[in-house]
Design a protein around this motif. Structure first.
Motif, short mmCIF file in Angstrom:
data_model
loop_
_atom_site.label_atom_id
_atom_site.label_comp_id
_atom_site.label_asym_id
_atom_site.label_seq_id
_atom_site.Cartn_x
_atom_site.Cartn_y
_atom_site.Cartn_z
N LEU A 3 9.11 -5.51 -11.86
CA LEU A 3 8.13 -4.87 -12.73
C LEU A 3 7.88 -3.45 -12.24
O LEU A 3 8.30 -3.08 -11.15
CB LEU A 3 6.82 -5.66 -12.77
N LYS A 4 7.18 -2.70 -13.10
CA LYS A 4 6.89 -1.31 -12.75
C LYS A 4 5.56 -0.89 -13.37
O LYS A 4 5.13 -1.45 -14.37
CB LYS A 4 8.01 -0.40 -13.26
N TYR A 5 4.95 0.09 -12.72
CA TYR A 5 3.72 0.66 -13.24
C TYR A 5 3.87 2.17 -13.35
O TYR A 5 4.22 2.84 -12.38
CB TYR A 5 2.53 0.33 -12.33
N VAL B 254 7.79 3.44 -4.33
CA VAL B 254 7.10 4.49 -5.07
C VAL B 254 8.13 5.53 -5.46
O VAL B 254 9.01 5.89 -4.66
CB VAL B 254 5.95 5.11 -4.23
N GLY B 255 8.06 5.97 -6.70
CA GLY B 255 9.08 6.89 -7.20
C GLY B 255 8.46 8.06 -7.92
O GLY B 255 8.08 7.96 -9.09
N PRO B 256 8.38 9.18 -7.25
CA PRO B 256 7.85 10.36 -7.90
C PRO B 256 8.89 11.08 -8.75
O PRO B 256 9.07 12.28 -8.61
CB PRO B 256 7.43 11.21 -6.69
N THR C 285 0.11 11.21 -9.12
CA THR C 285 0.12 9.91 -9.79
C THR C 285 1.38 9.15 -9.36
O THR C 285 2.48 9.64 -9.54
CB THR C 285 0.14 10.10 -11.31
N PRO C 286 1.18 7.98 -8.80
CA PRO C 286 2.36 7.25 -8.32
C PRO C 286 3.03 6.48 -9.45
O PRO C 286 2.39 6.04 -10.40
CB PRO C 286 1.76 6.28 -7.30
N ASN D 185 0.85 -1.19 0.00
CA ASN D 185 0.00 0.00 0.00
C ASN D 185 0.89 1.24 0.00
O ASN D 185 1.92 1.26 0.66
CB ASN D 185 -0.93 0.01 1.22
N TYR D 186 0.46 2.24 -0.72
CA TYR D 186 1.30 3.43 -0.83
C TYR D 186 0.50 4.66 -0.45
O TYR D 186 -0.73 4.66 -0.46
CB TYR D 186 1.84 3.57 -2.25
#
Lengths: 111, 113
Positions: free
Chosen positions: A48-50, A93-95, A30-31, A24-25
């Motif tokens: 993987l990444k989204y 999570v990478g903004p 937008t994450p 959970n983030y």
């Protein structure tokens, strides 16, 4: 502030069983979401990444993850676990040019 | 052909010593990072550099000083080492821009005795 929560610290599954690791983030915009795997004594490898688009993403080693905005979740799944999947799994999570990691989930696979 | 390489892989040293860890990436990325992984596997960002410029400096003691001679290198110097500095230090790199992933080195296991 951005944060990532991985509820399961240690998970044990039998080889061949299905696996779901929860993530959970908390992020204001937008994450950009990632799952990494760390084998003992190794660095982190991207599974993987989204970023956008299809909320079900496929990764390497037979892993997939589903982004659910309404639940602020990005859970990792694998239909049949192999003994070589035993490792530490990190959600992040990478903004942009910052990456914030969860506390990790240690996966043990029993024969 | 290693993308992000760190040296040394293991470092054992006494309290009070000064040591450095080197990192190089050959991916052409413009952003590099140092992360600290503690004994519970928690990964905490320490520093981030973009094109040799410091952009993130989390609450890290002044004894830790990063240096980026060029955008392919990011070194970490630690003065007056303490027992609590024992950890695995990871270097990583990424290309600036939304949605790009970080690539990690193999880590440096620092043990302070």
């Amino acid at each position: 502030a951005q944060s990532v929560t991985q509820p399961g610290i240690h998970i044990t599954v039998s080889e061949g069983a299905s696996l779901e690791l929860r993530c959970n983030y908390s992020y204001g915009a937008t994450p950009y979401l990632f799952w990494y795997v760390q084998s003992p004594g190794q660095g982190l490898q991207l599974l993987l990444k989204y970023f956008s688009g299809d909320t079900l993403v496929q990764g390497i080693k037979g892993f997939e993850a589903e982004f659910k905005r309404s639940q602020s979740s990005f859970n990792l799944r694998k239909p049949s676990v192999h003994w070589s999947d035993a490792a530490e799994y990190f959600c992040a999570v990478g903004p942009g040019n910052q990456f914030y990691f969860g506390t990790g989930t240690s996966l043990t696979v029993i024969p | 052909d290693t993308a992000v390489s760190q040296t040394p892989k293991y470092l054992v040293t006494q309290m009070g010593n000064d040591k450095s860890i080197k990192c190089e990436q050959n991916l052409g990325h413009d952003t590099m990072y140092w992360y600290k992984q503690d004994s519970k596997k928690f990964l905490k960002i320490m520093f981030s550099y973009n094109n040799k410029e410091l952009i993130i400096n989390e609450t890290v003691p002044n004894r830790f000083s990063p240096k980026s001679p060029d955008k392919a290198h990011l070194n970490l110097h630690i003065n007056s080492l303490e027992l609590g500095d024992s950890a695995v230090y990871f270097c990583a790199s990424s290309q600036q821009g939304m949605g790009t992933e970080a690539f990690f080195g193999q880590g440096t296991r620092l043990t302070v005795v």
